[in-house]
Design a protein around this motif. Sequence first.
Motif, PDB file in Angstrom:
ATOM      1  N   ARG A 102       0.822  -1.210   0.000  1.00 21.24           N
ATOM      2  CA  ARG A 102       0.000   0.000   0.000  1.00 21.24           C
ATOM      3  C   ARG A 102       0.853   1.256   0.000  1.00 21.24           C
ATOM      4  O   ARG A 102       1.904   1.291   0.635  1.00 21.24           O
ATOM      5  N   LEU A 103       0.374   2.259  -0.734  1.00 23.15           N
ATOM      6  CA  LEU A 103       0.954   3.609  -0.607  1.00 23.15           C
ATOM      7  C   LEU A 103      -0.140   4.498  -0.032  1.00 23.15           C
ATOM      8  O   LEU A 103      -1.314   4.360  -0.396  1.00 23.15           O
ATOM      9  N   ASP A 104       0.242   5.437   0.837  1.00 23.14           N
ATOM     10  CA  ASP A 104      -0.732   6.373   1.401  1.00 23.14           C
ATOM     11  C   ASP A 104      -1.371   7.195   0.287  1.00 23.14           C
ATOM     12  O   ASP A 104      -0.782   7.351  -0.789  1.00 23.14           O
ATOM     13  N   THR A 107       1.044   9.691  -1.033  1.00 27.18           N
ATOM     14  CA  THR A 107       2.338   9.207  -1.536  1.00 27.18           C
ATOM     15  C   THR A 107       2.234   8.937  -3.035  1.00 27.18           C
ATOM     16  O   THR A 107       1.216   8.437  -3.518  1.00 27.18           O
ATOM     17  N   TYR A 134      12.541   5.145  -1.030  1.00 25.58           N
ATOM     18  CA  TYR A 134      11.687   6.337  -1.095  1.00 25.58           C
ATOM     19  C   TYR A 134      12.523   7.603  -1.168  1.00 25.58           C
ATOM     20  O   TYR A 134      13.551   7.710  -0.486  1.00 25.58           O
ATOM     21  N   HIS A 185       2.167   3.762   7.443  1.00 26.86           N
ATOM     22  CA  HIS A 185       2.815   5.096   7.443  1.00 26.86           C
ATOM     23  C   HIS A 185       4.284   5.012   7.855  1.00 26.86           C
ATOM     24  O   HIS A 185       4.793   5.902   8.541  1.00 26.86           O
ATOM     25  N   GLN A 186       4.929   3.923   7.451  1.00 25.53           N
ATOM     26  CA  GLN A 186       6.252   3.631   8.016  1.00 25.53           C
ATOM     27  C   GLN A 186       7.276   4.759   7.868  1.00 25.53           C
ATOM     28  O   GLN A 186       7.887   5.172   8.848  1.00 25.53           O
ATOM     29  N   VAL A 187       7.481   5.226   6.651  1.00 25.17           N
ATOM     30  CA  VAL A 187       8.547   6.213   6.438  1.00 25.17           C
ATOM     31  C   VAL A 187       8.193   7.529   7.138  1.00 25.17           C
ATOM     32  O   VAL A 187       9.036   8.144   7.801  1.00 25.17           O
ATOM     33  N   ARG A 188       6.932   7.934   7.015  1.00 23.70           N
ATOM     34  CA  ARG A 188       6.514   9.186   7.681  1.00 23.70           C
ATOM     35  C   ARG A 188       6.726   9.090   9.193  1.00 23.70           C
ATOM     36  O   ARG A 188       7.200  10.033   9.834  1.00 23.70           O
ATOM     37  N   LEU A 201       6.416  12.410  -0.393  1.00 21.54           N
ATOM     38  CA  LEU A 201       7.012  11.070  -0.408  1.00 21.54           C
ATOM     39  C   LEU A 201       6.740  10.395  -1.754  1.00 21.54           C
ATOM     40  O   LEU A 201       5.602  10.407  -2.232  1.00 21.54           O
TER      41      LEU A 201
HETATM   42  N1  URA Z   1       5.750   4.934   4.188  1.00 16.12           N
HETATM   43  C1  URA Z   1       4.799   5.877   4.398  1.00 16.12           C
HETATM   44  O1  URA Z   1       4.814   6.552   5.419  1.00 16.12           O
HETATM   45  N2  URA Z   1       3.855   6.034   3.468  1.00 16.12           N
HETATM   46  C2  URA Z   1       3.811   5.335   2.331  1.00 16.12           C
HETATM   47  O2  URA Z   1       2.920   5.544   1.499  1.00 16.12           O
HETATM   48  C3  URA Z   1       4.800   4.362   2.111  1.00 16.12           C
HETATM   49  C4  URA Z   1       5.758   4.182   3.065  1.00 16.12           C
END
Ligand code: URA
Length: 233
Positions: A102-104, A107, A134, A185-188, A201
């Motif tokens: 999934r992408l937000d 994103t 990313y 929301h991993q990267v955020r 992102l």
């Molecule tokens: N990490 C995020 O926070 N959002 C994404 O869509 C993908 C990875």
Amino acid sequence: MERLDKFLCGAGAGSRSQVKELLKAGRVAVDGRTEKDGGRKIDPQRQTVTLDGDALGGKRRMAAVLNKPAGYITATEDGSQATVMELLPPAWKHLDLKPVGRLDKDTEGLLLFTNDGDLLHRLISPKKAVEKEYYARHEGQAGPEDVEAFERGLVLGDGTRCLPARLEPLGPGESMVVVCEGKYHQVRRMMASRGMTVTYLERRREGTLELGDLPRGAVRELTAEEITALEEK
Ligand code: URA
């Protein structure tokens, strides 16, 4: 390649004369388009033939990549919001493609689709640890302490432990982030845990597959070689 009418008989659609009637009645489609010409040559390995909308002789395996624009949610259906499925060609509807992970909504970038359950599970399985890369724009500036904290494995505000990840500062307010898992929301959340709010992102790579110069909003089918490379990871 083989004649469509011959393929239909072989797939159990009916006798030669019945198949002729089915074709004439517009009940047969090739890759989503009605086909009335039984003499048309088709490739059953690469094309999908349907009778009244049901695939004959098995659905062909397929994977595709979309350059997702912001504003679409990653879901197969939703009552009120636009979904990524709306960006796929209508002729692919019968192939039953599903988004991989999934992408937000906000994103952008690389989003894979496939109808191959094994490939889908392989790509999202934590055991396979497929890398996802990313590009992030964010508030603040990432420094060496942040890079080290990512390398050690971050613990988020709610106690969630992340696997070791890579953070590469590109300049003020810009970084590349590589993670091997797909938490919500991993990267955020990882960036926020280091005091850097993500403002933009984009996913640029998943495993061996790069986004490259695919235009935003465009989708393309993967080649057999690209699928094999993803499977071998
Ligand atoms: N990490 C995020 O926070 N959002 C994404 O869509 C993908 C990875």
